[in-house]
Structures are given as C-alpha cells and as structure tokens.
Design a protein around this motif. Structure first.
Motif, PDB file in Angstrom:
ATOM      1  N   ASP A 303     -33.244  50.305 -21.537  1.00  0.00           N
ATOM      2  CA  ASP A 303     -33.274  49.578 -22.806  1.00  0.00           C
ATOM      3  C   ASP A 303     -32.105  48.603 -22.790  1.00  0.00           C
ATOM      4  N   ALA A 304     -32.301  47.460 -22.108  1.00  0.00           N
ATOM      5  CA  ALA A 304     -31.211  46.525 -21.844  1.00  0.00           C
ATOM      6  C   ALA A 304     -31.539  45.110 -22.302  1.00  0.00           C
ATOM      7  N   GLY A 305     -32.479  44.959 -23.225  1.00  0.00           N
ATOM      8  CA  GLY A 305     -32.854  43.629 -23.660  1.00  0.00           C
ATOM      9  C   GLY A 305     -33.449  42.824 -22.517  1.00  0.00           C
ATOM     10  N   PHE A 306     -33.197  41.520 -22.545  1.00  0.00           N
ATOM     11  CA  PHE A 306     -33.738  40.636 -21.514  1.00  0.00           C
ATOM     12  C   PHE A 306     -32.706  40.340 -20.424  1.00  0.00           C
ATOM     13  N   ASN A 307     -31.914  41.327 -20.087  1.00  0.00           N
ATOM     14  CA  ASN A 307     -30.944  41.163 -19.003  1.00  0.00           C
ATOM     15  C   ASN A 307     -31.638  41.450 -17.674  1.00  0.00           C
ATOM     16  N   PRO A 308     -31.829  40.435 -16.817  1.00  0.00           N
ATOM     17  CA  PRO A 308     -32.589  40.643 -15.581  1.00  0.00           C
ATOM     18  C   PRO A 308     -31.746  41.147 -14.407  1.00  0.00           C
ATOM     19  N   ALA A 309     -30.485  41.439 -14.635  1.00  0.00           N
ATOM     20  CA  ALA A 309     -29.570  41.732 -13.530  1.00  0.00           C
ATOM     21  C   ALA A 309     -30.045  42.911 -12.676  1.00  0.00           C
ATOM     22  N   ILE A 310     -29.901  42.756 -11.365  1.00  0.00           N
ATOM     23  CA  ILE A 310     -30.102  43.858 -10.432  1.00  0.00           C
ATOM     24  C   ILE A 310     -28.785  44.619 -10.368  1.00  0.00           C
ATOM     25  N   THR A 311     -28.811  45.898 -10.701  1.00  0.00           N
ATOM     26  CA  THR A 311     -27.570  46.665 -10.804  1.00  0.00           C
ATOM     27  C   THR A 311     -27.439  47.665  -9.666  1.00  0.00           C
ATOM     28  N   ALA A 312     -26.188  47.986  -9.344  1.00  0.00           N
ATOM     29  CA  ALA A 312     -25.935  48.984  -8.300  1.00  0.00           C
ATOM     30  C   ALA A 312     -26.540  50.326  -8.689  1.00  0.00           C
ATOM     31  N   GLY A 313     -26.423  50.693  -9.980  1.00  0.00           N
ATOM     32  CA  GLY A 313     -26.967  51.973 -10.421  1.00  0.00           C
ATOM     33  C   GLY A 313     -28.468  52.028 -10.311  1.00  0.00           C
ATOM     34  N   GLY A 314     -29.140  50.921 -10.652  1.00  0.00           N
ATOM     35  CA  GLY A 314     -30.588  50.893 -10.557  1.00  0.00           C
ATOM     36  C   GLY A 314     -31.078  51.004  -9.130  1.00  0.00           C
ATOM     37  N   VAL A 315     -30.465  50.235  -8.237  1.00  0.00           N
ATOM     38  CA  VAL A 315     -30.870  50.278  -6.834  1.00  0.00           C
ATOM     39  C   VAL A 315     -30.552  51.638  -6.225  1.00  0.00           C
ATOM     40  N   LEU A 316     -29.399  52.199  -6.577  1.00  0.00           N
ATOM     41  CA  LEU A 316     -29.028  53.519  -6.058  1.00  0.00           C
ATOM     42  C   LEU A 316     -30.041  54.575  -6.481  1.00  0.00           C
ATOM     43  N   ALA A 317     -30.471  54.526  -7.741  1.00  0.00           N
ATOM     44  CA  ALA A 317     -31.461  55.504  -8.220  1.00  0.00           C
ATOM     45  C   ALA A 317     -32.761  55.391  -7.442  1.00  0.00           C
ATOM     46  N   LEU A 318     -33.187  54.171  -7.168  1.00  0.00           N
ATOM     47  CA  LEU A 318     -34.429  53.973  -6.414  1.00  0.00           C
ATOM     48  C   LEU A 318     -34.293  54.465  -4.979  1.00  0.00           C
ATOM     49  N   LEU A 319     -33.178  54.119  -4.326  1.00  0.00           N
ATOM     50  CA  LEU A 319     -32.990  54.519  -2.941  1.00  0.00           C
ATOM     51  C   LEU A 319     -32.837  56.030  -2.804  1.00  0.00           C
ATOM     52  N   GLU A 320     -32.095  56.642  -3.715  1.00  0.00           N
ATOM     53  CA  GLU A 320     -31.952  58.099  -3.683  1.00  0.00           C
ATOM     54  C   GLU A 320     -33.306  58.761  -3.917  1.00  0.00           C
ATOM     55  N   GLY A 321     -34.088  58.210  -4.840  1.00  0.00           N
ATOM     56  CA  GLY A 321     -35.377  58.800  -5.149  1.00  0.00           C
ATOM     57  C   GLY A 321     -36.341  58.737  -3.985  1.00  0.00           C
ATOM     58  N   VAL A 322     -36.409  57.580  -3.299  1.00  0.00           N
ATOM     59  CA  VAL A 322     -37.341  57.462  -2.180  1.00  0.00           C
ATOM     60  C   VAL A 322     -36.866  58.279  -0.989  1.00  0.00           C
ATOM     61  N   HIS A 323     -35.544  58.345  -0.763  1.00  0.00           N
ATOM     62  CA  HIS A 323     -35.044  59.150   0.366  1.00  0.00           C
ATOM     63  C   HIS A 323     -35.292  60.633   0.140  1.00  0.00           C
ATOM     64  N   ARG A 324     -35.162  61.058  -1.098  1.00  0.00           N
ATOM     65  CA  ARG A 324     -35.399  62.477  -1.405  1.00  0.00           C
ATOM     66  C   ARG A 324     -36.862  62.843  -1.178  1.00  0.00           C
ATOM     67  N   ALA A 325     -37.766  61.902  -1.429  1.00  0.00           N
ATOM     68  CA  ALA A 325     -39.194  62.192  -1.268  1.00  0.00           C
ATOM     69  C   ALA A 325     -39.681  61.957   0.153  1.00  0.00           C
ATOM     70  N   LEU A 326     -39.190  60.911   0.798  1.00  0.00           N
ATOM     71  CA  LEU A 326     -39.756  60.431   2.053  1.00  0.00           C
ATOM     72  C   LEU A 326     -38.616  60.178   3.048  1.00  0.00           C
ATOM     73  N   PRO A 327     -38.259  61.152   3.854  1.00  0.00           N
ATOM     74  CA  PRO A 327     -37.108  61.000   4.763  1.00  0.00           C
ATOM     75  C   PRO A 327     -37.221  59.792   5.691  1.00  0.00           C
ATOM     76  N   SER A 328     -38.405  59.431   6.116  1.00  0.00           N
ATOM     77  CA  SER A 328     -38.558  58.306   7.047  1.00  0.00           C
ATOM     78  C   SER A 328     -38.177  56.976   6.419  1.00  0.00           C
ATOM     79  N   SER A 329     -37.956  56.941   5.095  1.00  0.00           N
ATOM     80  CA  SER A 329     -37.569  55.691   4.440  1.00  0.00           C
ATOM     81  C   SER A 329     -36.224  55.177   4.947  1.00  0.00           C
ATOM     82  N   GLU A 330     -35.437  56.048   5.570  1.00  0.00           N
ATOM     83  CA  GLU A 330     -34.148  55.615   6.128  1.00  0.00           C
ATOM     84  C   GLU A 330     -34.317  54.470   7.117  1.00  0.00           C
TER      85      GLU A 330
END
Length: 417
Positions: A303-330
C-alpha cells in the motif's frame, strides 16, 4: 542467480511483447475520430476486450490511452486465470464471477487468436498451491476446505505426490492442492492480440493520446475531449483501472479505489535449470512458467500509492521466495524486475456497469484479477449496450453496491445516536 545479460532490461522496465506483436504495429489510428458509437478510456486488457467485442457487434468504437496499450497494469500482470487458487473466505459472490469468466476463457481465446492471427500462450497444465514446510500444512488444509465447501474442482496432494508432479520443487514440500481448471496466459501476448483483433474489426486505437475530460450535454456524457479534438460518442466506458480517480471522470462520481503496488521479476530458465510445468503458489510468491522459457515470479502487495520504485526489500522477498520453492533458480538469469499498480476497490472486487451518470459506464477495479475477468467484463458491458441490461454474476458488481453500503452504515449510526 545472474543479473545483466544481453537479454536483461533495465530495473523497473517491464517485459515487452515480441516486436511483431506490439500494438504500435497493429494499425493504430494516428488521430481520434470526430464521432463514434462508443469511446473507451483505457487500452488495457479490460478496455481492449470490451472494445473488441463491441466492434464485433458492428459498432464504431474508439479506444484512447495516454500511453501504449497495456502499459498501465496489464503488462505488469502474471496472466493467471486462478479462480480456485484465489478463492478466499467470504468471497462467494466474487467466486461466482471469476468462475463465470474462467468458463468463458476457452471461447474467448479461440475467437481472439483467430481474429488476431496470433497465439496468446494459453497453458492448461493447471495450478499447484503448495506448503513448503510442515508448519504451513494446517493453513493449506483450511484453504482446501474452503475450496471444497465452494464446490471447486481441486484435490489434496501429499508431499510425495506434489514432487512427482513437479520434481524441481524443494524436497521439503509437505503438501499441495491441485487446481486443474486454473490455467494461464501471457499478458504480453494477450494485449497485442486484442489490439490487433480490435483494429481488424474496424476499431480506432489511439495511443499516446490522453482523454482530458468528458463532454457533457444536458446532464449526459456525450463524448471525450483530447488535446487535439472532441470525439462525440453515445456511450463512454471508463476502463481506467488504478487511475480512475485521476480527475477525468466527474468529481461527483465517488469511486472507492486505491492502487496496490506489486513488484515482480522474470527469470530465464534453460535445459540445466529446468522449469515447472504448472503455475506454483506458495505462501510467499507465485511462479508462472511461460512458453518462451521465462519464469515470472510475483508479486509483492504494498500500500504505497503510485510510487513505482523497485525496492531492495521487494526484490529480496521475491528472490527468497523463489529460492525456497525452486532450488534450481540459483542458476537462472534475472531478465527483468518491475512494478505495477493493482486497481483495488474497498471490497477487492470490480465495478462493472452503470455509473449513475447517463452515457457513462464503468469497467474498473479488477484488483489482481483483470486478466481472468476480461471475458465476463466484456460480456457484461456488451449486454448493457446492446440489450440495456446485464445478466449473471456480473449484475452484482455495480457501483451502487458501495452507495447501498454507505446508506446502511449511516442508518445504523443514526439508530445508535
């Protein structure tokens, strides 16, 4: 994971459709017509779906977008048609709408691909919702029980069964739900296909040409004003998504809408990494494999309004999530990271139908289900224009429901005083 290859786009820039499918190659009109039967504001998947259907009924239709078709929210989407996986407690009316649209998608796809002479990467392998650890199983069972009570076509899988279907998932996967009717498409193919099909049916697609205000005649909306000219129209349809409150619509029109930001990324799979066949949902992310070898990973909810910024926290959450599910994503390359804005109403459901102002219809607020709900929304608006009434589940999703809720709350508050 590897970042910056010869295929990588700049952070924040979305994936584009193949060059031969891009809407600006679809014969778009350079200037607005002076008059049309219908003017549609917004060339996302909702606006284009409506316009394509109406043009097929013999109406003259002009679609206006301030930028490129699909550039608002549609190109940020994953393309899931996930009526069962998305079902939540208390969402029975919305479920009826999503199931109706899911059933329409097969005919919608067939007609669209024929009209556009293009494929949209419709994939019917289905969706798996998984518990990656034992601590998630109870929550997943509750979700499956809700699906079962709703009569949805889903089945429970133990960990071994999940791994047999998707062997690339982490070995600790404890359980899953199979949702075989939850298919997917590629928005980067759907949008240009819609644009092409619409123009082939005689429609006017005016990109990079914002609507600045509505033309009013005798209390009725009678057209749209642009920087270059007035386009008169018997009916104007606002398919403006998260930007529905940007000042174009009359200020008396109270649309309970806010943008919900989502960040997502695309990985490149290869023979060594493999790729899942199904759409995969975990508690953190979803994974959608596309026919061109990309794996879309989404999506944060902010809930961040119209702020389009790519954030370290957002990218980290995505990368951690895909690595936890799919090890070959490394070993997968990161091809793109982007953000978008879901058009979200107070009840997370769309607004389809009359605005209360003669001549103006609404098709907006589809939250994270715009791709899924495109067919049923187009059908509902088509019925309103051609038959003056909407039938089926869509009839429950007009703007008036919020006005009724406000009146009820005011009456309750008055009774308490």
């Amino acid at each position: 994971m590897t970042l910056y290859t010869d295929r990588t786009v700049a952070p924040g820039e979305r994936l584009k459709p193949p060059a031969e499918l891009r809407p600006d190659n679809a014969g778009a009109a350079p200037t607005p017509p002076a008059q049309a039967d219908v003017a549609v504001i917004g060339a996302g998947v909702i606006g284009l779906s409506i316009a394509w259907r109406l043009a097929g009924r013999g109406l003259s239709v002009a679609v206006f977008d301030r930028a490129e078709a699909g550039s608002g929210t549609s190109y940020a989407a994953t393309g899931m048609l996930a009526a069962a996986a998305e079902h939540e407690p208390g969402g029975e009316e919305l479920l009826a709408l999503t199931l109706d649209s899911q059933r329409q998608w097969l005919d919608f796809r067939t007609s669209l691909e024929a009209d556009a002479n293009a494929t949209i990467d419709y994939r019917d392998e289905g969706t798996l919702v998984v518990a990656l650890g034992r601590d998630e199983v109870e929550r997943l069972r509750f979700h499956h029980e809700q699906q079962r009570r709703a009569g949805l076509n889903t089945s429970w899988l133990n960990g071994m069964e999940v791994r047999r279907i998707e062997p690339g998932l982490r070995a600790s996967v404890a359980a899953g739900i199979s949702c075989p009717d939850d298919h997917q498409v590629d928005p980067r193919r759907v949008v240009p296909a819609l644009a092409s099909a619409f123009v082939r049916r005689g429609g006017f697609l005016i990109q990079g040409h914002p609507v600045t205000s509505l033309d009013m005649t005798g209390g009725r909306v009678s057209g749209v004003l642009t920087p270059t000219r007035l386009c008169r129209a018997r009916t104007v349809i606002a398919a403006t998504g998260a930007w529905s409150n940007d000042g174009v619509l009359p200020p008396t029109l109270d649309i309970p809408m806010r943008p919900l930001k989502g960040q997502a990324l695309a990985l490149r799979t290869n023979r060594q990494t493999g790729a899942p066949r199904h759409v995969i949902w975990t508690e953190q992310i979803h994974l959608a494999p596309k026919g061109d070898g990309q794996l879309i990973v989404g999506s944060t909810m902010e809930d961040a309004g119209f702020n389009p910024a790519i954030t370290a926290g957002g990218v980290l959450a995505l990368l951690e999530g895909v690595h936890r599910a799919l090890p070959s994503s490394e070993e997968m390359e990161i091809e793109a990271v982007w953000s978008g804005f879901r058009p979200t109403t107070d009840d997370d459901a769309p607004i389809i139908g009359e605005s209360g102002i003669p001549g103006l219809l609404l098709a907006t607020g589809h939250h994270r289900n715009g791709i899924l709900l495109a067919p049923v929304t187009a059908t509902a608006i088509e019925q309103l224009i051609m038959d003056a009434a909407t039938s089926g589940a869509a009839s429950q999703f007009g703007l008036a429901r919020f006005q009724r809720d406000s009146t009820t709350m005011a009456q309750i508050a008055g009774a308490r005083r």
